[in-house]
Design a protein around this motif. Structure first.
Motif, PDB file in Angstrom:
ATOM      1  N   PRO A  22       0.654  -1.172  -0.035  1.00 57.58           N
ATOM      2  CA  PRO A  22       0.088   0.243   0.059  1.00 57.58           C
ATOM      3  C   PRO A  22       0.380   1.335   0.192  1.00 57.58           C
ATOM      4  CG  PRO A  22       0.146  -1.288   2.155  1.00 57.58           C
ATOM      5  CD  PRO A  22       1.104  -1.879   0.806  1.00 57.58           C
ATOM      6  N   PHE A  24       1.060   5.582   0.631  1.00 57.34           N
ATOM      7  CA  PHE A  24       0.591   6.697   0.795  1.00 57.34           C
ATOM      8  C   PHE A  24       1.323   7.241   0.341  1.00 57.34           C
ATOM      9  CE2 PHE A  24      -1.965  10.045   4.079  1.00 57.34           C
ATOM     10  CZ  PHE A  24      -2.760  10.318   3.117  1.00 57.34           C
ATOM     11  N   GLU A  26       4.230   8.193  -0.434  1.00 60.33           N
ATOM     12  CA  GLU A  26       5.742   7.488  -0.248  1.00 60.33           C
ATOM     13  C   GLU A  26       7.050   7.859  -1.176  1.00 60.33           C
ATOM     14  OE1 GLU A  26       6.345   6.472   2.278  1.00 60.33           O
ATOM     15  OE2 GLU A  26       4.299   4.673   2.804  1.00 60.33           O
ATOM     16  N   ASP A  55      -2.923   4.705  -2.375  1.00 59.20           N
ATOM     17  CA  ASP A  55      -4.144   5.012  -1.815  1.00 59.20           C
ATOM     18  C   ASP A  55      -4.674   6.286  -1.997  1.00 59.20           C
ATOM     19  OD1 ASP A  55      -6.308   4.358  -0.489  1.00 59.20           O
ATOM     20  OD2 ASP A  55      -5.188   4.438   2.168  1.00 59.20           O
ATOM     21  N   ASN A  83      -8.317   8.431  -0.810  1.00 59.04           N
ATOM     22  CA  ASN A  83      -7.367   7.928   0.754  1.00 59.04           C
ATOM     23  C   ASN A  83      -8.913   6.942   1.427  1.00 59.04           C
ATOM     24  OD1 ASN A  83      -6.092   8.260   3.590  1.00 59.04           O
ATOM     25  ND2 ASN A  83      -5.280   7.565   2.649  1.00 59.04           N
ATOM     26  N   HIS A  86      -4.804   2.604   4.733  1.00 58.85           N
ATOM     27  CA  HIS A  86      -3.885   0.975   4.782  1.00 58.85           C
ATOM     28  C   HIS A  86      -4.919  -0.170   4.788  1.00 58.85           C
ATOM     29  CE1 HIS A  86      -0.052  -1.130   7.517  1.00 58.85           C
ATOM     30  NE2 HIS A  86      -0.597  -1.383   6.372  1.00 58.85           N
ATOM     31  N   ALA A 107       5.039  -0.179   2.898  1.00 55.45           N
ATOM     32  CA  ALA A 107       5.954   0.553   2.021  1.00 55.45           C
ATOM     33  C   ALA A 107       7.416   1.371   2.429  1.00 55.45           C
ATOM     34  CB  ALA A 107       4.997   0.761   0.914  1.00 55.45           C
ATOM     35  N   ASP A 108       6.871   1.259   4.125  1.00 56.00           N
ATOM     36  CA  ASP A 108       8.163   2.205   4.232  1.00 56.00           C
ATOM     37  C   ASP A 108       9.004   2.193   4.716  1.00 56.00           C
ATOM     38  OD1 ASP A 108       7.094   0.663   6.164  1.00 56.00           O
ATOM     39  OD2 ASP A 108       6.427   2.246   7.391  1.00 56.00           O
ATOM     40  N   GLN A 110       9.604  -0.816   6.841  1.00 56.21           N
ATOM     41  CA  GLN A 110      10.017  -0.597   8.236  1.00 56.21           C
ATOM     42  C   GLN A 110       9.500  -2.582   8.499  1.00 56.21           C
ATOM     43  OE1 GLN A 110       6.379   1.420   9.730  1.00 56.21           O
ATOM     44  NE2 GLN A 110       8.242   1.711  12.069  1.00 56.21           N
ATOM     45  N   ARG A 211      10.807   4.274  10.861  1.00 51.76           N
ATOM     46  CA  ARG A 211      10.601   3.971   9.484  1.00 51.76           C
ATOM     47  C   ARG A 211      11.689   4.678   8.286  1.00 51.76           C
ATOM     48  NH1 ARG A 211       6.485   6.845   5.764  1.00 51.76           N
ATOM     49  NH2 ARG A 211       4.710   5.369   6.101  1.00 51.76           N
ATOM     50  N   SER A 216       4.554   8.837  10.324  1.00 49.95           N
ATOM     51  CA  SER A 216       4.019   7.477   9.983  1.00 49.95           C
ATOM     52  C   SER A 216       2.905   8.124   9.068  1.00 49.95           C
ATOM     53  CB  SER A 216       3.634   7.190  11.326  1.00 49.95           C
ATOM     54  OG  SER A 216       2.470   6.448  11.036  1.00 49.95           O
ATOM     55  N   ARG A 217       1.816   7.551   7.999  1.00 51.60           N
ATOM     56  CA  ARG A 217       0.972   8.255   7.343  1.00 51.60           C
ATOM     57  C   ARG A 217      -0.604   7.783   8.639  1.00 51.60           C
ATOM     58  NH1 ARG A 217       5.138  10.174   5.556  1.00 51.60           N
ATOM     59  NH2 ARG A 217       5.601   9.839   3.346  1.00 51.60           N
ATOM     60  N   GLN A 218      -0.355   7.362   9.734  1.00 53.44           N
ATOM     61  CA  GLN A 218      -1.496   6.571  10.177  1.00 53.44           C
ATOM     62  C   GLN A 218      -1.083   7.789  10.776  1.00 53.44           C
ATOM     63  OE1 GLN A 218      -3.312   4.067   8.757  1.00 53.44           O
ATOM     64  NE2 GLN A 218      -1.581   2.339   9.055  1.00 53.44           N
ATOM     65  N   ARG A 222      -6.241   7.308  13.533  1.00 56.94           N
ATOM     66  CA  ARG A 222      -6.577   6.315  12.850  1.00 56.94           C
ATOM     67  C   ARG A 222      -5.793   4.809  13.940  1.00 56.94           C
ATOM     68  NH1 ARG A 222      -5.781   6.947   6.785  1.00 56.94           N
ATOM     69  NH2 ARG A 222      -8.058   7.226   6.266  1.00 56.94           N
TER      70      ARG A 222
END
Ligand code: UDP
Ligand code: MG
Length: 342
Positions: A22, A24, A26, A55, A83, A86, A107-108, A110, A211, A216-218, A222
């Protein structure tokens, strides 16, 4: 690669391995991610497809993916209409994947791409589900202790065991992947669903890095929602607990009332005090009970909200476009290596 698999690779069309990522916002990570993935996949020598689910990124992610795709026919891009989050993005990737084995990962970076080789090896050795379990994690602060608290709580609340070190990163064989695709619930918690479908799972341990870039995208909110989804879609215990608390409080109140009535009938004050001493205790009782009731109502609301979501039966995500590589290039390069566009 086992002999059976190498024979399959030659005779069967289509990918054997699908990797779902996924994406978002990145863009700054994609070159590094792709370089590391390529190295791993080239070593594996399995026919594979790389499914990037965009996303609703607002940066250059999609353009970069398209550029990568022009040089690498193994890349498939699922462009979502906005969006969706995740879990929805992962589900979109899973629905698109055609491989005999599907790897899902963040995809980060991690989730280290190099671990894919170990996941595949465990799958080739016969495991149908292989979960990457973190030996350690690099997060700090509230995220770290929130996650730890969440896993403890989930362990207590859930009616079936969830490996507390496993996140999204895993490999699913054909059957488990198919079963997971059949589960259409809107509020999803994939690690929980993966445990729920069963199948003997193998584990591969790794150290979870921080990361690689960016935040973090979250959002924390969330993440909390994600935790609520996990608890409420796998357990009735919160409701049962609220019934228990209600019963205990009601029992105590009855007992208290009985004592007051008896004292009143005997004509004496409790502990030689007048029976009605004021409203402090009344106010306390009302506020306390009101609080407990609101909490219980909120709990019920969480379940009802989720029931409402399911009844509406809206799709989990909407695909705007599926970008495939040009057919001949895809044919030529699936399973082979490709020139590096970056
Ligand atoms: N992601 C996504 N949609 C979102 C948020 C995140 O597809 O709305 C992707 C993101 O690009 C990454 C993965 O999901 O590949 C995990 O996100 P992140 O690392 O931000 O989450 P965390 O590791 O903090 O849970
Ligand atoms: Mg992350």
């Amino acid at each position: 690669m086992t002999e059976a698999n190498s024979v399959l690779a030659v005779t069967m069309p289509g990918p054997q391995l699908s990797i779902v990522l996924p994406i978002f916002n990145e863009a700054e990570l994609l070159p590094q991610l792709y370089a590391r993935l390529r190295r791993v996949l080239d070593q594996l020598r399995l026919p594979c497809e790389l499914i990037f689910v965009d996303d609703g990124s607002r940066d250059a992610s999609l353009a970069q993916l398209r550029a990568m795709q022009r040089h690498d026919g193994r890349i498939l891009i699922v462009e979502l209409s906005r969006n969706w989050g995740h879990q929805a993005a992962l589900s979109a990737g899973l629905a698109t994947a055609q491989g005999d084995a599907v790897v899902m990962m963040d995809a980060d970076l991690q989730d280290p791409p190099e671990l894919i080789a170990e996941l595949v090896a465990a799958w080739q050795a016969g495991a149908q589900v292989v979960v990457a379990e973190r030996r350690s994690r690099a997060e700090h602060g509230p995220r770290r202790w929130l996650t730890a608290a969440f896993y403890r709580l989930f362990g207590y609340l859930s009616d079936f065991p969830l490996p507390d070190r496993g996140g999204v990163f895993c490999l699913l064989g054909r059957e488990p992947a198919q079963e997971l695709r059949r589960l259409g619930e809107v509020n999803r918690y994939l690690p929980g669903l993966r445990a729920w479908i069963g199948f003997p799972a193998a584990a591969v341990a790794y150290d979870r890095a921080g990361r690689e870039r960016g935040r973090s995208r979250q959002s924390l909110w969330r993440l909390l929602r994600y935790g609520f989804d996990a608890v409420f879609s796998f357990s009735y215990k919160p409701m049962r607990l609220s019934i228990l608390i209600g019963l205990v409080i009601a029992g105590l109140a009855l007992l208290g009332a009985a004592v007051v009535v008896i004292e009143r009938l005997r004509g004496a004050g409790l502990f030689h005090q007048p029976v009605i001493v004021g409203y402090t205790s009344t106010i306390f009782a009302v506020l306390f009970l009101g609080g407990v009731q609101l909490v219980c109502l909120g709990l019920i609301g969480e379940y009802i909200g989720r029931i409402y979501d399911e009844v509406k039966a809206r799709p989990l995500y909407i695909v705007r476009r599926l970008h495939r590589a040009e057919p001949d290039r895809a044919e030529a390069e699936r399973g082979g290596s490709a020139a590096n566009p970056l």
